[in-house]
Design a protein around this motif. Structure first.
Motif, PDB file in Angstrom:
ATOM      1  N   PRO A 115      68.560 -34.823  15.231  1.00 36.87           N
ATOM      2  CA  PRO A 115      68.668 -33.818  16.291  1.00 36.87           C
ATOM      3  C   PRO A 115      68.349 -32.403  15.838  1.00 36.87           C
ATOM      4  CG  PRO A 115      70.843 -34.326  15.437  1.00 36.87           C
ATOM      5  CD  PRO A 115      69.872 -35.215  14.694  1.00 36.87           C
ATOM      6  N   GLY A 116      68.279 -32.194  14.524  1.00 40.24           N
ATOM      7  CA  GLY A 116      68.076 -30.836  14.027  1.00 40.24           C
ATOM      8  C   GLY A 116      66.619 -30.502  13.788  1.00 40.24           C
ATOM      9  N   GLU A 117      66.385 -29.355  13.112  1.00 37.14           N
ATOM     10  CA  GLU A 117      65.027 -28.919  12.808  1.00 37.14           C
ATOM     11  C   GLU A 117      64.462 -29.709  11.629  1.00 37.14           C
ATOM     12  OE1 GLU A 117      64.816 -24.774  12.183  1.00 37.14           O
ATOM     13  OE2 GLU A 117      65.631 -24.224  14.140  1.00 37.14           O
ATOM     14  N   ARG A 118      63.159 -29.938  11.680  1.00 39.55           N
ATOM     15  CA  ARG A 118      62.451 -30.589  10.579  1.00 39.55           C
ATOM     16  C   ARG A 118      61.756 -29.499   9.773  1.00 39.55           C
ATOM     17  NH1 ARG A 118      61.979 -36.186  11.426  1.00 39.55           N
ATOM     18  NH2 ARG A 118      62.692 -36.813  13.493  1.00 39.55           N
ATOM     19  N   GLY A 119      62.037 -29.417   8.467  1.00 35.98           N
ATOM     20  CA  GLY A 119      61.548 -28.311   7.657  1.00 35.98           C
ATOM     21  C   GLY A 119      60.185 -28.559   7.056  1.00 35.98           C
ATOM     22  N   GLY A 120      59.439 -27.467   6.863  1.00 38.91           N
ATOM     23  CA  GLY A 120      58.174 -27.518   6.134  1.00 38.91           C
ATOM     24  C   GLY A 120      57.056 -28.213   6.881  1.00 38.91           C
ATOM     25  N   THR A 121      55.909 -28.265   6.221  1.00 40.30           N
ATOM     26  CA  THR A 121      54.721 -28.846   6.842  1.00 40.30           C
ATOM     27  C   THR A 121      54.746 -30.364   6.880  1.00 40.30           C
ATOM     28  OG1 THR A 121      53.620 -28.761   4.695  1.00 40.30           O
ATOM     29  CG2 THR A 121      53.293 -26.889   6.165  1.00 40.30           C
ATOM     30  N   MET A 122      55.677 -30.969   6.128  1.00 37.92           N
ATOM     31  CA  MET A 122      55.808 -32.428   6.150  1.00 37.92           C
ATOM     32  C   MET A 122      56.944 -32.872   7.069  1.00 37.92           C
ATOM     33  SD  MET A 122      53.664 -33.908   3.787  1.00 37.92           S
ATOM     34  CE  MET A 122      54.500 -35.336   3.136  1.00 37.92           C
TER      35      MET A 122
ATOM     36  N   TYR B 198      66.485 -38.088   2.052  1.00 37.73           N
ATOM     37  CA  TYR B 198      65.640 -37.233   2.866  1.00 37.73           C
ATOM     38  C   TYR B 198      64.411 -38.029   3.291  1.00 37.73           C
ATOM     39  CZ  TYR B 198      62.448 -36.274  -1.079  1.00 37.73           C
ATOM     40  OH  TYR B 198      61.556 -36.386  -2.108  1.00 37.73           O
ATOM     41  N   CYS B 199      63.870 -37.679   4.446  1.00 36.37           N
ATOM     42  CA  CYS B 199      62.696 -38.358   4.982  1.00 36.37           C
ATOM     43  C   CYS B 199      61.633 -37.323   5.329  1.00 36.37           C
ATOM     44  CB  CYS B 199      63.036 -39.176   6.230  1.00 36.37           C
ATOM     45  SG  CYS B 199      64.191 -40.547   5.937  1.00 36.37           S
ATOM     46  N   THR B 200      60.374 -37.726   5.286  1.00 35.57           N
ATOM     47  CA  THR B 200      59.276 -36.829   5.604  1.00 35.57           C
ATOM     48  C   THR B 200      58.266 -37.533   6.502  1.00 35.57           C
ATOM     49  OG1 THR B 200      57.764 -37.457   3.811  1.00 35.57           O
ATOM     50  CG2 THR B 200      59.476 -35.855   3.284  1.00 35.57           C
ATOM     51  N   GLY B 201      57.460 -36.732   7.169  1.00 32.34           N
ATOM     52  CA  GLY B 201      56.288 -37.244   7.848  1.00 32.34           C
ATOM     53  C   GLY B 201      55.080 -37.124   6.930  1.00 32.34           C
ATOM     54  N   VAL B 202      53.890 -37.200   7.502  1.00 32.15           N
ATOM     55  CA  VAL B 202      52.655 -37.118   6.725  1.00 32.15           C
ATOM     56  C   VAL B 202      51.924 -35.836   7.094  1.00 32.15           C
ATOM     57  CG1 VAL B 202      50.446 -38.219   6.219  1.00 32.15           C
ATOM     58  CG2 VAL B 202      52.458 -39.619   6.676  1.00 32.15           C
ATOM     59  N   HIS B 203      51.467 -35.107   6.083  1.00 31.62           N
ATOM     60  CA  HIS B 203      50.644 -33.926   6.324  1.00 31.62           C
ATOM     61  C   HIS B 203      49.225 -34.258   5.884  1.00 31.62           C
ATOM     62  CE1 HIS B 203      50.574 -29.324   6.638  1.00 31.62           C
ATOM     63  NE2 HIS B 203      49.357 -29.792   6.775  1.00 31.62           N
ATOM     64  N   TRP B 204      48.317 -34.329   6.845  1.00 27.19           N
ATOM     65  CA  TRP B 204      46.972 -34.812   6.544  1.00 27.19           C
ATOM     66  C   TRP B 204      46.082 -33.715   6.001  1.00 27.19           C
ATOM     67  CZ3 TRP B 204      46.665 -39.707   6.147  1.00 27.19           C
ATOM     68  CH2 TRP B 204      47.482 -40.518   6.922  1.00 27.19           C
ATOM     69  N   ASP B 205      45.381 -34.027   4.921  1.00 27.94           N
ATOM     70  CA  ASP B 205      44.351 -33.164   4.361  1.00 27.94           C
ATOM     71  C   ASP B 205      43.053 -33.454   5.126  1.00 27.94           C
ATOM     72  OD1 ASP B 205      42.337 -31.971   2.884  1.00 27.94           O
ATOM     73  OD2 ASP B 205      43.154 -32.565   0.938  1.00 27.94           O
TER      74      ASP B 205
END
Length: 507
Positions: A322-329, A339-346
């Protein structure tokens, strides 16, 4: 995340002042550094000699047939491997894909491991056939490793036969009373095992027993069960942890004692753009994704201790955050080690069907969309490009993470910086547009800069094996001394800082 499109180049760490311990004969010693052992209650540990199949084996040994013990010939150049020291137990920890950790021969030559036609050989197909004929054992075997019973044969097909060159601590699972019965065990050097693509032993060949990660026990105070073999020293036994998935292992040839490259079974077939990706530990785990898109998906475990339900539950926590997702990932730090992340595509690299990953104190799993076990690569198009306003993190090069996995340093886009996951000092009132956390930067000249805004500097990095305490490493122009009391980093001018959980001290 090992299979996500972030280019990571790690540097071999330089061990300064380490002592190379060479064990006479074929078995290499372990290079180890300063030991700090927390007090722990004595545990019971079973000593499993290489020639002993043990009690309650999953796969029976034919009557009268000895269990083979295989070691390279004496006099070969078996080299020492580098072990870090777990601060909570004093255990010597080695990456599963370290060069010359194991001995080996041709993958398809079971004679090297006990003779073809014997279920005591490293013969994954024979083990799969035996378990298929014994459904009760198959269910218990699969449950011990956290995979589906239907996926046993496919899982075994991803494993590679090797021979232990060091006494190795594991949790060994026998079969009794219709269930898998775990016991903390030390397997003697010379034991044949099957390892997964990250180098972790997951099956003992002689008896087909599944092997999993051991608890953090102090072997020097543990109560041993079973006869000690000549040369057994609880202070030099090792624990193997997941290395970066490798298509080849550098092992000591059991026939010659020389180095050889052993192609892993998992890399036998791999088309260029669409490939079946065997999980590094465990069977493929499927689920219906709801973040970032609603689509069928699957999970690739990179640690044998993760079960499918555990990984699904953690990814659901990430989807429902429910909170904010930090950073570009889009990082989510749950504050409990996960901790979990998404994918930041190059935009300069092909996309894959990767969705994200989750990490628990360095133990990780990857999440993909699409058909189970299939990794797809999609050529980059203009529609895939990241908007110009996005702060795309470039590839990290030189990396450092401490054995506690709390302090990390990296060189990214030519900039050196360190951070802490947990710390005991106040970050102040600085407002952060991205992830909040300490960021300590140092250039080749001048003093350090300190900020409470970590942003996305460390997003998407795949960390190497921890750098042992008492080690000096070079990260670009910066040299860092790694100690339990903190990490001291110095530039060529002699300026720098000491960073620890309590704070940062300049010099």
């Amino acid at each position: 995340m090992d299979d996500l499109p972030v280019t990571v180049r790690t540097r071999r760490w330089l061990l300064v002042g380490a002592v190379l311990v060479l064990v006479a004969g074929a078995v290499g010693g372990v290079v180890w550094v300063r030991r700090s052992r927390a007090e722990a209650a004595p545990a019971t540990v079973v000593l499993s000699a290489a020639s002993d199949p043990g009690t309650d084996p999953f796969v029976p040994i034919p009557a009268g047939r000895p269990v083979p013990v295989v070691l390279p010939p004496a006099g070969g150049p078996a080299a020492a491997v580098t072990a870090s020291v777990a601060p909570d137990s004093g255990l010597r920890v080695v990456s599963g894909t370290a060069d010359r950790l194991y001995a080996g021969g041709a993958v398809d030559n079971q004679q090297l491991y006990g003779g073809s036609g014997s279920l005591s050989a490293c013969d994954p197909a024979a083990i799969a056939d035996f378990l298929a004929a014994h459904p009760d054992k198959a269910a218990a075997w699969a449950g011990a490793l956290g995979i589906e019973t239907a996926g046993i044969a496919a899982y075994l097909n991803t494993l590679t036969p090797v021979v232990l060159l060091h006494d190795t601590l594991v949790t060994n699972h026998g079969f009794a009373g219709g269930v898998a019965t775990p016991s903390v065990s030390v397997l003697q050097a010379g034991t044949a095992v099957l390892v997964d693509p990250t180098g972790i032993p997951v099956v003992r060949c002689a008896c087909g027993n599944p092997l999993t990660a051991p608890p953090a026990v102090d072997l020097t105070t543990a109560v041993p069960q079973g006869a000690r073999w000549e040369g057994y020293d609880p202070g030099t036994a090792i624990v193997v942890v997941a290395g970066r998935p490798a298509s080849d292992l550098v092992v000591v040839d059991v026939a010659t004692g020389n180095d050889r490259t052993l192609g892993s079974a998992a890399s036998a077939t791999a088309p260029a753009t669409v490939s079946s990706v065997p999980p590094a530990a465990g069977d493929v785990c499927t689920l219906d994704l709801t973040w970032p898109d609603t689509t069928p998906g699957w999970i690739e475990p990179l640690d044998p201790s993760f079960s499918c339900p555990e990984m699904i539950d953690q990814w659901r926590r990430n989807e429902q955050w429910p909170g904010e997702r930090g950073g570009t990932m889009f990082v989510v730090d749950f504050g409990d080690g996960w901790y979990c992340t998404g994918v930041h595509w190059d935009p300069t690299r092909p996309r894959t069907n990767a969705v994200g990953s989750c990490d628990l104190n360095g133990r990780r799993f990857n999440v993909y969309e699409g058909a189970a076990g299939v990794l797809t690569t999609v050529p980059t198009t203009s529609a895939d490009s990241v908007p110009a306003t996005t702060n795309l993190p470039s590839a990290a090069t030189d990396l450092l993470i401490t054995p506690s996995q709390n302090l990390m340093c990296a060189v990214r886009d030519g900039q050196f910086a360190c951070t802490l996951k947990e710390f005991d000092f106040d970050l102040g009132d600085e407002r952060c547009p991205g992830a909040r956390g300490p960021l300590i930067e140092l250039d080749a000249t001048g003093g350090f800069r300190e900020s409470s805004c970590r942003g996305g500097f460390f997003d998407g990095i795949t960390w190497p094996a921890p750098t042992p305490y008492g080690t000096t490493v070079e990260l670009g122009d910066i040299g860092c001394d790694v100690e339990q009391s903190g990490v001291t980093c110095t530039n060529p001018e002699g300026h720098g800082f000491t960073l620890s959980r309590s704070g940062v001290k300049p010099f």
